[in-house]
Design a protein around this motif. Structure first.
Motif, PDB file in Angstrom:
ATOM      1  N   ASN A 105      37.570  56.256 116.076  1.00 34.85           N
ATOM      2  CA  ASN A 105      36.397  55.062 115.635  1.00 34.85           C
ATOM      3  C   ASN A 105      37.112  53.799 116.368  1.00 34.85           C
ATOM      4  O   ASN A 105      36.191  53.016 116.883  1.00 34.85           O
ATOM      5  CB  ASN A 105      36.392  55.034 114.417  1.00 34.85           C
ATOM      6  CG  ASN A 105      35.151  55.986 113.838  1.00 34.85           C
ATOM      7  OD1 ASN A 105      34.279  56.442 114.520  1.00 34.85           O
ATOM      8  ND2 ASN A 105      35.243  56.610 112.617  1.00 34.85           N
ATOM      9  N   ALA A 106      38.499  53.506 116.402  1.00 34.78           N
ATOM     10  CA  ALA A 106      38.771  52.263 116.948  1.00 34.78           C
ATOM     11  C   ALA A 106      38.534  52.296 118.517  1.00 34.78           C
ATOM     12  O   ALA A 106      38.113  51.204 118.803  1.00 34.78           O
ATOM     13  CB  ALA A 106      40.408  52.354 116.641  1.00 34.78           C
ATOM     14  N   LEU A 107      38.747  53.432 119.268  1.00 31.09           N
ATOM     15  CA  LEU A 107      38.222  53.500 120.667  1.00 31.09           C
ATOM     16  C   LEU A 107      36.736  53.201 120.849  1.00 31.09           C
ATOM     17  O   LEU A 107      36.231  52.575 121.619  1.00 31.09           O
ATOM     18  CB  LEU A 107      38.785  54.594 121.253  1.00 31.09           C
ATOM     19  CG  LEU A 107      40.397  54.772 121.564  1.00 31.09           C
ATOM     20  CD1 LEU A 107      40.509  56.194 121.994  1.00 31.09           C
ATOM     21  CD2 LEU A 107      40.707  53.627 122.234  1.00 31.09           C
ATOM     22  N   ARG A 108      36.017  53.843 119.884  1.00 34.61           N
ATOM     23  CA  ARG A 108      34.453  53.640 119.907  1.00 34.61           C
ATOM     24  C   ARG A 108      34.199  52.253 119.859  1.00 34.61           C
ATOM     25  O   ARG A 108      33.470  51.330 120.383  1.00 34.61           O
ATOM     26  CB  ARG A 108      33.907  54.430 118.977  1.00 34.61           C
ATOM     27  CG  ARG A 108      33.720  55.813 119.252  1.00 34.61           C
ATOM     28  CD  ARG A 108      33.031  56.786 118.108  1.00 34.61           C
ATOM     29  NE  ARG A 108      31.611  56.280 117.930  1.00 34.61           N
ATOM     30  CZ  ARG A 108      30.650  56.968 118.387  1.00 34.61           C
ATOM     31  NH1 ARG A 108      30.742  57.846 119.310  1.00 34.61           N
ATOM     32  NH2 ARG A 108      29.234  56.629 118.080  1.00 34.61           N
ATOM     33  N   GLY A 109      34.824  51.462 118.844  1.00 33.51           N
ATOM     34  CA  GLY A 109      34.474  50.215 118.734  1.00 33.51           C
ATOM     35  C   GLY A 109      35.061  49.168 119.568  1.00 33.51           C
ATOM     36  O   GLY A 109      34.235  48.080 119.762  1.00 33.51           O
ATOM     37  N   ALA A 110      35.976  49.476 120.362  1.00 37.83           N
ATOM     38  CA  ALA A 110      36.114  48.731 121.730  1.00 37.83           C
ATOM     39  C   ALA A 110      35.658  48.969 123.014  1.00 37.83           C
ATOM     40  O   ALA A 110      35.737  48.626 124.014  1.00 37.83           O
ATOM     41  CB  ALA A 110      37.535  48.779 121.779  1.00 37.83           C
ATOM     42  N   GLY A 111      34.546  49.986 122.815  1.00 37.93           N
ATOM     43  CA  GLY A 111      33.972  50.812 123.961  1.00 37.93           C
ATOM     44  C   GLY A 111      34.787  51.182 125.022  1.00 37.93           C
ATOM     45  O   GLY A 111      34.440  51.500 126.138  1.00 37.93           O
ATOM     46  N   LEU A 112      35.911  51.810 124.510  1.00 36.67           N
ATOM     47  CA  LEU A 112      36.886  52.800 125.470  1.00 36.67           C
ATOM     48  C   LEU A 112      36.888  54.242 125.397  1.00 36.67           C
ATOM     49  O   LEU A 112      37.371  54.595 126.077  1.00 36.67           O
ATOM     50  CB  LEU A 112      38.407  52.271 125.245  1.00 36.67           C
ATOM     51  CG  LEU A 112      38.319  50.550 125.616  1.00 36.67           C
ATOM     52  CD1 LEU A 112      39.770  50.041 125.283  1.00 36.67           C
ATOM     53  CD2 LEU A 112      38.089  50.140 127.077  1.00 36.67           C
ATOM     54  N   ARG A 113      36.079  54.776 124.034  1.00 39.27           N
ATOM     55  CA  ARG A 113      36.275  56.109 123.952  1.00 39.27           C
ATOM     56  C   ARG A 113      35.821  57.232 125.127  1.00 39.27           C
ATOM     57  O   ARG A 113      36.452  58.051 125.324  1.00 39.27           O
ATOM     58  CB  ARG A 113      35.269  56.645 122.764  1.00 39.27           C
ATOM     59  CG  ARG A 113      35.641  57.869 122.372  1.00 39.27           C
ATOM     60  CD  ARG A 113      36.776  58.229 121.883  1.00 39.27           C
ATOM     61  NE  ARG A 113      36.948  59.428 121.504  1.00 39.27           N
ATOM     62  CZ  ARG A 113      37.182  60.545 122.331  1.00 39.27           C
ATOM     63  NH1 ARG A 113      37.502  60.183 123.569  1.00 39.27           N
ATOM     64  NH2 ARG A 113      37.387  61.933 121.980  1.00 39.27           N
ATOM     65  N   ASP A 114      35.002  56.636 125.854  1.00 42.54           N
ATOM     66  CA  ASP A 114      34.592  57.546 126.845  1.00 42.54           C
ATOM     67  C   ASP A 114      35.318  57.485 128.205  1.00 42.54           C
ATOM     68  O   ASP A 114      35.646  58.729 128.866  1.00 42.54           O
ATOM     69  CB  ASP A 114      32.993  57.257 127.483  1.00 42.54           C
ATOM     70  CG  ASP A 114      32.018  57.421 126.556  1.00 42.54           C
ATOM     71  OD1 ASP A 114      32.177  58.383 125.524  1.00 42.54           O
ATOM     72  OD2 ASP A 114      30.817  56.803 126.692  1.00 42.54           O
ATOM     73  N   GLU A 115      36.311  56.686 128.239  1.00 41.82           N
ATOM     74  CA  GLU A 115      37.577  56.757 129.296  1.00 41.82           C
ATOM     75  C   GLU A 115      38.823  57.254 129.000  1.00 41.82           C
ATOM     76  O   GLU A 115      39.571  57.543 129.657  1.00 41.82           O
ATOM     77  CB  GLU A 115      37.766  55.214 129.397  1.00 41.82           C
ATOM     78  CG  GLU A 115      36.471  54.263 129.875  1.00 41.82           C
ATOM     79  CD  GLU A 115      36.125  54.742 131.171  1.00 41.82           C
ATOM     80  OE1 GLU A 115      36.857  54.956 132.301  1.00 41.82           O
ATOM     81  OE2 GLU A 115      34.731  54.662 131.526  1.00 41.82           O
ATOM     82  N   ILE A 116      39.007  57.755 127.555  1.00 39.54           N
ATOM     83  CA  ILE A 116      40.203  58.092 127.293  1.00 39.54           C
ATOM     84  C   ILE A 116      39.977  59.353 126.318  1.00 39.54           C
ATOM     85  O   ILE A 116      39.093  59.298 125.540  1.00 39.54           O
ATOM     86  CB  ILE A 116      40.908  57.058 126.005  1.00 39.54           C
ATOM     87  CG1 ILE A 116      41.175  55.613 127.053  1.00 39.54           C
ATOM     88  CG2 ILE A 116      42.530  57.749 125.751  1.00 39.54           C
ATOM     89  CD1 ILE A 116      41.608  54.397 125.941  1.00 39.54           C
ATOM     90  N   ARG A 117      40.753  60.476 127.019  1.00 37.22           N
ATOM     91  CA  ARG A 117      40.753  61.689 126.113  1.00 37.22           C
ATOM     92  C   ARG A 117      41.606  61.837 124.930  1.00 37.22           C
ATOM     93  O   ARG A 117      42.849  60.992 124.885  1.00 37.22           O
ATOM     94  CB  ARG A 117      41.184  62.853 126.929  1.00 37.22           C
ATOM     95  CG  ARG A 117      40.206  62.986 128.260  1.00 37.22           C
ATOM     96  CD  ARG A 117      38.880  63.459 127.826  1.00 37.22           C
ATOM     97  NE  ARG A 117      37.778  63.872 128.758  1.00 37.22           N
ATOM     98  CZ  ARG A 117      36.527  64.104 128.796  1.00 37.22           C
ATOM     99  NH1 ARG A 117      36.041  63.967 127.750  1.00 37.22           N
ATOM    100  NH2 ARG A 117      36.065  64.315 129.701  1.00 37.22           N
ATOM    101  N   LEU A 118      41.345  62.397 123.801  1.00 32.29           N
ATOM    102  CA  LEU A 118      42.184  62.636 122.725  1.00 32.29           C
ATOM    103  C   LEU A 118      42.580  64.090 122.469  1.00 32.29           C
ATOM    104  O   LEU A 118      41.748  64.862 122.263  1.00 32.29           O
ATOM    105  CB  LEU A 118      41.346  62.061 121.471  1.00 32.29           C
ATOM    106  CG  LEU A 118      40.977  60.360 121.338  1.00 32.29           C
ATOM    107  CD1 LEU A 118      40.352  60.355 120.021  1.00 32.29           C
ATOM    108  CD2 LEU A 118      42.177  59.658 121.548  1.00 32.29           C
ATOM    109  N   GLY A 119      43.883  64.050 121.953  1.00 27.76           N
ATOM    110  CA  GLY A 119      44.544  65.190 121.708  1.00 27.76           C
ATOM    111  C   GLY A 119      44.656  65.062 120.303  1.00 27.76           C
ATOM    112  O   GLY A 119      45.103  64.207 119.741  1.00 27.76           O
ATOM    113  N   ALA A 120      44.987  66.359 119.448  1.00 27.92           N
ATOM    114  CA  ALA A 120      45.180  66.365 118.073  1.00 27.92           C
ATOM    115  C   ALA A 120      46.266  67.444 117.830  1.00 27.92           C
ATOM    116  O   ALA A 120      46.153  68.635 118.482  1.00 27.92           O
ATOM    117  CB  ALA A 120      43.944  66.814 117.380  1.00 27.92           C
ATOM    118  N   ALA A 121      47.248  67.169 117.007  1.00 26.81           N
ATOM    119  CA  ALA A 121      48.072  67.859 116.421  1.00 26.81           C
ATOM    120  C   ALA A 121      48.583  68.004 114.972  1.00 26.81           C
ATOM    121  O   ALA A 121      48.499  66.882 114.516  1.00 26.81           O
ATOM    122  CB  ALA A 121      49.507  67.825 117.432  1.00 26.81           C
ATOM    123  N   GLY A 122      48.817  69.093 114.637  1.00 31.82           N
ATOM    124  CA  GLY A 122      49.113  68.977 113.022  1.00 31.82           C
ATOM    125  C   GLY A 122      48.343  70.121 112.220  1.00 31.82           C
ATOM    126  O   GLY A 122      47.574  69.982 111.795  1.00 31.82           O
TER     127      GLY A 122
END
Length: 550
Positions: free
Chosen positions: A371-388
Motif C-alpha cells: 500500500n505504501a508503494l501504491r500510495g506513492a504511485g510506484l507499485r507497478d514499477e516494483i515487484r514484491l516478494g514475500a517470505a515467512g
C-alpha cells in the motif's frame, strides 16, 4: 535421617556393584570383568558429579542426574514424535511438515474424514471458491522481474528458495537445493554467505545476496569491493542481486562466525581469511541514508550490466520505509524488486528476544509495503516478494492476494531435503546433516535423491496452487485479490478487502487527503529521503495530524 541421603542410592548401588564385580572377576570368573567395565566408569562418573561445582542437580543426584540432561537433549524429538498434536505449531505443525514430506517424496498427500482445523476459531481463514471453476493444465506460473532501468529481466517462478547461506547449511544441502532448483526451473537465494563451489556445481539460477559483510565481494577491510562484485555478477548463473537490510529471524542484529568454524571452503566463498572471527555488522557501511541506499541500488545495477537489483527487509519503523520511497522519488532510482521477510521467518539462529519480539509479521509487513508503494504511485514499477512460513499452495495464494508477486521459502525446502525440525541448527550437530559443517554428518544428505525431492516438492506445490486458483475461477494465481479470502475474527468473519484493503493509488501524493488515512499522512510527513533518523518528537504522546487539526 536416612531419607536425607536417598538421592545417593543409585550412586551407592553402582559403586557397590563395581566393587563386587571387580572382586568377583579377580576371585571367581574373568567374565565378571564385563560387569566391572560397566559399573566402574559409572562409579567414577558419580565421584566426578559429587566434586564438580557447575551443576547442582548432579551434586545432589550423582549418576542418575544425567538422565535429566539426556532427556533435555532429546526433548524436541520426543515431543514431536510422541506428544505433539497434528496442529501444534512449534514452529511448524506436524500436519504442515507432513505435507512437505509427502509432496517432496511424491506420495499421497490427501487426507480423509474432513478438516482438523477449528473453522470457527478466531484467526481461521479460507478461500472463497467459484461456482464456475477452471482447469489449469499448465502450473509453471512465472513473473518477470525487472523495471524500466533493467536490461536483463528475469522470469522467476512464483515459488523459490529463500536465503540460506553456505556455512549455515552444509555443502551437500546447498548442492541438493541448487540442483533441485535447476531441475525445477526456479531460483535459489545464496544467503549472505557468498556464492560457494556448491552453488556453482549445482548450476541452478542464483539470487546473489549482499549483506552488511559483503561476503564474496569485499575488500580485506570488510568494505564493498566493486571489482569483485563485477566479476561475480557477470556469471550467467547469477540472475538477480539482493541487498539484505534485515531478515525476519533477527532484524537489526549482526552476527559473528567464530574462527574455529571457518573452513577453507567457507573462507573461499566469503572472501575472508581463516583464523580470524568473521563479523557481520548490523548495518551497511556503503550507505547510511535512504538516498544512499537507492544510489547503491543504481550502482549495482550498472555494475551488473543491468541485472535486476532489489533489497530485502523485515519491516520495523514504517516511517523508515516511507523514507526509502521518498528517496526513490527524489533520485528517480527504483529497485526492481523488494522482498518482505516476516518476523516469523527463521532459518537463521537468533537470540530469543529477536526471534519472538522484533519485527513485523509477514502479512502485515507485505500489506504495508504494497500500500505504501501504491500510495506513492510506484507499485507497478516494483515487484514484491514475500517470505515467512510459506510452505503450502494456500500460503502462496494468500500472499499473492495481499500484494506479493512471488514467494520464497527457506524451511519448506529444508523439510524437502529431510529436515526434521530438531532445532539444533546452531549447534553444528544437525541430526540429518543439513545445518552442519561436520563432514561425517553431512554425508547423510544424498544429493541425487534430495535434489529430486526439492524439484518434486516445488512441482507438486505449483500444481496445488493451480488447482486452488482454478477453484476460485482464476486462470493464473497472480490474479488472486484480498476478496478471494475470508478471515474469522473474534467479532465474526470479514472479507479480505476489509482486513487487508488495497489503498487508493497515489493517495500519498494527492492534493486532497482521504479521511481515515491520517496515520499514513503523519508518517509520510515525518519521513525524509535524506535520513533514516526520525525528526525531533517532543516528550509525551505524539500529536497526530487528526489531533493537531481538532
Amino acid at each position: 535421617m536416612i531419607r536425607n541421603y536417598e538421592r545417593y542410592t543409585i550412586f551407592a548401588l553402582v559403586s557397590l556393584a563395581a566393587l563386587l564385580a571387580l572382586a568377583g572377576a579377580v576371585l571367581f570368573s574373568p567374565w565378571l570383568w564385563l560387569a566391572a567395565a560397566l559399573f566402574l566408569p559409572l562409579s567414577a562418573l558419580g565421584v566426578r558429579d559429587l566434586i564438580q561445582r557447575r551443576h547442582a542437580i548432579l551434586r545432589n543426584y550423582p549418576v542418575i542426574g544425567h538422565i535429566r540432561f539426556l532427556a533435555e537433549n532429546f526433548r524436541p524429538e520426543i515431543r514431536q514424535y510422541m506428544f505433539e498434536g497434528d496442529q501444534d505449531e512449534l514452529p511448524f505443525s506436524r500436519q504442515a511438515r507432513a505435507l512437505v514430506y509427502q509432496r517432496a517424496k511424491g506420495v499421497e498427500d490427501k487426507r480423509p474424514f474432513g478438516t482438523i482445523e477449528n473453522v470457527y476459531g478466531s484467526g481461521y481463514s479460507w478461500l472463497t471458491h467459484s461456482a464456475t471453476p477452471v482447469h489449469n493444465a499448465d502450473s509453471d506460473f512465472r513473473v518477470t522481474i525487472g523495471g524500466s532501468a533493467c536490461r536483463q529481466p528475469y522470469s522467476a517462478s512464483l515459488y523459490n528458495i529463500s536465503a540460506m547461506s553456505f556455512g549455515a547449511l552444509s555443502g551437500n544441502a546447498i548442492l541438493a537445493l541448487n540442483k533441485g532448483a535447476r531441475k525445477g526451473g526456479f531460483a535459489h537465494d545464496t544467503g549472505e554467505g557468498g556464492i560457494s563451489r556448491y552453488h556453482r556445481q549445482g548450476g541452478g539460477d542464483l539470487i546473489f545476496q549482499i549483506a552488511s559483510g559483503y561476503f564474496g565481494c569485499r575488500n580485506p577491510d570488510g568494505s564493498f569491493s566493486r571489482e569483485r562484485f563485477v566479476q561475480l555478477s557477470a556469471d550467467p548463473q547469477v540472475r538477480m542481486i539482493e541487498i539484505k537490510l534485515s531478515q525476519g529471524a533477527k532484524p537489526g542484529h549482526g552476527g559473528m562466525l567464530p574462527a574455529s568454524k571457518i573452513s577453507a571452503e567457507i573462507a573461499e566463498a566469503r572472501g575472508i581469511p581463516m583464523g580470524i572471527d568473521c563479523i557481520s555488522p548490523p548495518a551497511h557501511s556503503t550507505f547510511s541514508t535512504p538516498v544512499g541506499l537507492m544510489e547503491f541500488v543504481g550502482e549495482l545495477r550498472a555494475l551488473s550490466q543491468g541485472k535486476p537489483v532489489g533489497f530485502k527487509l523485515c519491516i520495523g519503523h514504517r516511517r523508515e520505509f516511507l523514507s526509502m520511497i521518498k528517496a526513490m522519488l527524489k533520485t528517480g532510482i527504483l529497485p526492481d524488486f523488494i522482498v518482505i521477510d516476516g518476523a516469523e521467518g527463521g532459518t537463521g539462529a537468533a537470540p530469543v528476544e529477536f526471534a519472538n519480539r522484533v519485527g513485523m509479521p509477514m502479512l502485515e509487513g507485505l500489506t504495508f509495503v504494497h500500500n505504501a508503494l501504491r500510495g506513492a504511485g510506484l507499485r507497478d514499477e516494483i515487484r514484491l516478494g514475500a517470505a515467512g512460513k510459506i510452505i503450502s499452495a494456500y500460503d502462496i495464494a494468500r500472499a499473492l492476494a495481499l500484494g506479493a508477486d512471488w514467494c520464497n521459502s527457506g524451511r519448506g525446502f529444508m523439510f524437502a531435503i529431510g529436515c526434521i525440525q530438531a532445532q539444533a541448527c546452531h549447534t553444528n550437530k544437525c541430526p540429518v546433516g543439513i545445518a552442519t559443517q561436520d563432514p561425517v554428518r553431512q554425508r547423510a544428505v544424498d544429493v541425487g535423491d534430495k535434489s529430486d525431492r526439492v524439484a518434486r516438492f516445488h512441482r507438486n506445490t505449483m500444481h496445488a496452487l493451480g488447482e486452488i486458483a482454478g477453484a476460485a475461477g482464476l486462470a493464473d494465481p497472480s490474479d488472486f485479490m484480498p476478496y478471494h479470502f475470508m478471515f474469522r475474527q473474534s467479532t465474526g468473519f470479514r472479507d479480505g478487502n476489509e482486513v487487508y484493503p488495497y489503498l487508493p493509488r497515489g493517495f500519498l501524493l494527492a492534493d486532497q487527503e482521504i479521511p481515515g488515512l491520517e496515520d499514513w499522512y503523519d508518517r509520510w510527513e515525518r519521513a525524509t529521503a535524506d535520513s533514516f533518523a526520525p525528526p525531533e518528537i517532543p516528550f509525551g504522546p505524539f500529536a497526530s495530524r487528526r489531533k493537531r487539526r481538532a
